[in-house]
Design an enzyme around this catalytic site. Structure first.
Site, PDB file in Angstrom:
ATOM      1  N   GLU A  73       0.812  -1.304   0.050  1.00  0.00           N
ATOM      2  CA  GLU A  73       0.040  -0.076  -0.143  1.00  0.00           C
ATOM      3  C   GLU A  73       0.753   1.196   0.053  1.00  0.00           C
ATOM      4  O   GLU A  73       1.954   1.251   0.759  1.00  0.00           O
ATOM      5  CB  GLU A  73      -0.779   0.105   1.195  1.00  0.00           C
ATOM      6  CG  GLU A  73      -1.955  -1.167   1.137  1.00  0.00           C
ATOM      7  CD  GLU A  73      -3.042  -1.117   2.206  1.00  0.00           C
ATOM      8  OE1 GLU A  73      -3.937  -1.427   1.961  1.00  0.00           O
ATOM      9  OE2 GLU A  73      -2.619  -0.909   3.433  1.00  0.00           O
ATOM     10  N   CYS A 125       0.785  -1.184  15.509  1.00  0.00           N
ATOM     11  CA  CYS A 125       0.980  -0.938  14.218  1.00  0.00           C
ATOM     12  C   CYS A 125       0.331  -2.289  13.494  1.00  0.00           C
ATOM     13  O   CYS A 125       0.314  -3.316  13.921  1.00  0.00           O
ATOM     14  CB  CYS A 125       2.566  -0.753  13.805  1.00  0.00           C
ATOM     15  SG  CYS A 125       2.679  -0.695  12.233  1.00  0.00           S
ATOM     16  N   GLU A 158      10.419  -1.556   7.716  1.00  0.00           N
ATOM     17  CA  GLU A 158      11.558  -1.108   8.358  1.00  0.00           C
ATOM     18  C   GLU A 158      12.623  -0.761   7.331  1.00  0.00           C
ATOM     19  O   GLU A 158      13.259  -1.637   6.881  1.00  0.00           O
ATOM     20  CB  GLU A 158      11.923  -1.819   9.415  1.00  0.00           C
ATOM     21  CG  GLU A 158      13.366  -1.325   9.754  1.00  0.00           C
ATOM     22  CD  GLU A 158      13.168   0.162  10.425  1.00  0.00           C
ATOM     23  OE1 GLU A 158      14.190   0.944   9.659  1.00  0.00           O
ATOM     24  OE2 GLU A 158      12.520   0.284  11.285  1.00  0.00           O
ATOM     25  N   SER A 166      11.935   7.134   8.017  1.00  0.00           N
ATOM     26  CA  SER A 166      11.675   6.827   9.511  1.00  0.00           C
ATOM     27  C   SER A 166      11.832   5.533   9.792  1.00  0.00           C
ATOM     28  O   SER A 166      11.946   4.484   9.019  1.00  0.00           O
ATOM     29  CB  SER A 166      10.113   6.948   9.511  1.00  0.00           C
ATOM     30  OG  SER A 166       9.755   6.587  10.919  1.00  0.00           O
ATOM     31  N   ASN A 221      -4.289   5.605  15.631  1.00  0.00           N
ATOM     32  CA  ASN A 221      -5.416   5.083  14.649  1.00  0.00           C
ATOM     33  C   ASN A 221      -5.992   3.636  14.811  1.00  0.00           C
ATOM     34  O   ASN A 221      -4.995   3.019  14.752  1.00  0.00           O
ATOM     35  CB  ASN A 221      -4.887   5.480  13.278  1.00  0.00           C
ATOM     36  CG  ASN A 221      -4.664   7.075  13.063  1.00  0.00           C
ATOM     37  OD1 ASN A 221      -5.305   7.781  13.214  1.00  0.00           O
ATOM     38  ND2 ASN A 221      -3.096   7.291  13.043  1.00  0.00           N
ATOM     39  N   CYS A 231      -1.688   6.662   9.964  1.00  0.00           N
ATOM     40  CA  CYS A 231      -0.420   5.829  10.336  1.00  0.00           C
ATOM     41  C   CYS A 231      -0.696   4.925  11.271  1.00  0.00           C
ATOM     42  O   CYS A 231      -1.560   4.681  11.979  1.00  0.00           O
ATOM     43  CB  CYS A 231       0.290   7.125  11.314  1.00  0.00           C
ATOM     44  SG  CYS A 231       1.802   6.566  12.249  1.00  0.00           S
TER      45      CYS A 231
END
EC number: 2.1.1.192
Length: 408
Positions: free
Chosen positions: A126, A153, A211, A242, A341, A384
Site C-alpha cells: 500500500e 501497528c 522498516e 523513518s 489510529n 499512520c
C-alpha cells in the site's frame, strides 16, 4: 490548495490506467531503479554502440523521470529502430493498480501488485498520498509486511514476505505522479485534492509498510534516484526516512543518503518501549539517542523528527512528557504527537484529546515544536499504523512445489 470533495469514481486512477500502467513483463530487465551507470552497462549488453551508451542513458533518464513515460514509443527523440531494441530487451512498465481508495479528506491509498520474483507469489503493498495546504506528501513502503511486530501497528501483524527492490520503491512514486497528473502533459483527476501550484508530490516519507533500514541498499538506491537533480529532483530536505531504531543504519543514512531522519520513538522508558517497539530490546534508548546525537548534518535547520503515538494510560502522562524532554536534551528535534489510529483487532485506545493537548503544552514550553498530527485517511485505513496488505509468505511446502513446477 484546490479544495473539492467531488470524489466520484470518474476521478480514480483505476479507470485511467489501461494505457500507461501495466504489469511489468517479468522476463525483461526493468530500467526503473537502475543508476545511470547501470543503464549504460545494460545498453552495452544489447549491442548499443559504446560511444552512444552514455548519451542514450541520459535520454532514457529524462524520459523516465522528468517526462514520466511508461512506454518506449513515447520517447520521441529516440529512433524507431532503437525503440524496438529497447522494447525487446527492457521494461519500463508500472505495477498493477489493484485498488484505489479516496478518503473524505482527500487522502488516496493505492494497493499495488508486483510480479512474482523467483519462486514467490505476486505481492501487494500500500502507498498513501496525503494532500495538505501547499504540499502533497507520499508515504512509501519499503517491505511487504514487517519483522518488527510493533504492538500498536497494523503492518506488524503481517509477517515479512520480502523486501521491495529499488525499482518497486520508485514505482510507487511514479504511479502516484501518474495518477495525480504530476508529470508534464498529464491531467489531474477530476475532484482530486492537490496543491494548486507546483508539484502534486512535493515530499516523500519512508513511513509505509516495513522498516527501511532492514532494506537499506534498495532504499538508498531508490532515494538517491528520487533526489537526482537531472530526474525526479526531489530535495533531500523533502525526503524523510523513518526508522523504529535500527541503530547501525542511522549514521549510514546520514552519511550515504543525506535525507531527513524520523525516529518512531513512542515511549520514554525501556520497559514500555520494549512492549510497544520490540526492537528496543536490541537497541535500547541509550544507544538510540547516542546515534541520533551523532546523526551527520544535525542542526537546528536539519532537525530529527521524533514520532510519538498517543496511547491512553500507556505513554501519555505528564511525567512521560517531562521524561521525553530530558531524553531529547541536546538533540535539535521536533516531536510529532500522533493520535492512535485504531485498526481491526488493535488492543489500544487513543489518548483523550485534552490529555494530548496537555502533553503537547509541556513539550512546547520546553522549546520543542510538538504539533499534534491530524489523522488523515482513517476512514480508508490509510492513517499512520493502519497499513496492511493481504500478501503472505509461502509455506516451505508451497515454495518447494512451485520451485519444482518451474524447474528451479
Amino acid at each position: 490548495m484546490a479544495i473539492s470533495y467531488d470524489l466520484r469514481p470518474v476521478g480514480s486512477c483505476l479507470e485511467r490506467k489501461t494505457d500507461n500502467i501495466v504489469v511489468k513483463e517479468s522476463s525483461k530487465l526493468s530500467l526503473i531503479g537502475l543508476s545511470q551507470d547501470e543503464i549504460v552497462q545494460a545498453l552495452k549488453t544489447v549491442g548499443v554502440p559504446e560511444r552512444q551508451t552514455r548519451m542514450r542513458a541520459r535520454q532514457l533518464w529524462h524520459w523516465l523521470y522528468v517526462r514520466g513515460v511508461s512506454n518506449f514509443d513515447e520517447m520521441l527523440n529516440i529512433s524507431k529502430v532503437m525503440q524496438e531494441t529497447l522494447k525487446h530487451h527492457f521494461s519500463i512498465a508500472r505495477p498493477e493498480i489493484v485498488g484505489e481508495q479516496i478518503s473524505k479528506d482527500g487522502t488516496r491509498k493505492w494497493l499495488l501488485r508486483f510480479p512474482a520474483r523467483g519462486a514467490g507469489r505476486p505481492v501487494e503493498i500500500e502507498t498513501v498520498y496525503i494532500p495538505e495546504e501547499g504540499r502533497g506528501t507520499l508515504c512509501l513502503s519499503s517491505q511487504v509486511g514487517c519483522t518488527l511486530t510493533c504492538s500498536f501497528c497494523h503492518t506488524g501483524t503481517q509477517m515479512l514476505v520480502r523486501n521491495l527492490t529499488a525499482e518497486e520503491i520508485l514505482a510507487q512514486l511514479l504511479v502516484a505522479r501518474d495518477c495525480l497528473g504530476d508529470f508534464p502533459d498529464k491531467n489531474t483527476p477530476d475532484g482530486a485534492i492537490v496543491p494548486v501550484e507546483g508539484r502534486k508530490v512535493t515530499n516523500i516519507v519512508m513511513m509505509g509498510m516495513g522498516e527501511p533500514l532492514y532494506n537499506y541498499e534498495a532504499v538508498k538506491k531508490a532515494l538517491l534516484i528520487a533526489s537526482d537533480g537531472d530526474g525526479l529532483s526531489l530535495s533531500k530536505r523533502r525526503i524523510t526516512l523513518s526508522t523504529s531504531g535500527v541503530v547501525p543504519g542511522i549514521i549510514r543514512t546520514g552519511e550515504e543518503i543525506g535525507v531527513m531522519l524520523a525516529i518512531s520513538l513512542h515511549a520514554v522508558h525501556d520497559t514500555v518501549r520494549d512492549m510497544l517497539v520490540p526492537i528496543n530490546k536490541k537497541y535500547p534508548l541509550t544507544l538510540l539517542m547516542d546515534a541520533c546525537r551523532n546523526y551527520p548534518g544535525l542542526s537546528n535547520a536539519k532537525r530529527i523528527t521524533f514520532e510519538y503515538v498517543m496511547l491512553k494510560d500507556i505513554n501519555d502522562s505528564l511525567d512521560d512528557a517531562k521524561r521525553l524532554i530530558q531524553l531529547l536534551k541536546g538533540i535539535p528535534a521536533k516531536i510529532n504527537l500522533i493520535p492512535f489510529n485504531p485498526w481491526p483487532g488493535s488492543n489500544y485506545q487513543c489518548s483523550d484529546w485534552e490529555q494530548i493537548e496537555r502533553f503537547a503544552d509541556v513539550v512546547n514550553q520546553a522549546g520543542y515544536a510538538s504539533p499534534i498530527r491530524t489523522p488523515r485517511g482513517r476512514d480508508i485505513l490509510a492513517a499512520c499504523g493502519q497499513l496492511k496488505s493481504a500478501s503472505e509468505r509461502l509455506r516451505k511446502s508451497e515454495r518447494l512445489k512451485l520451485e519444482n513446477a518451474i524447474g528451479h
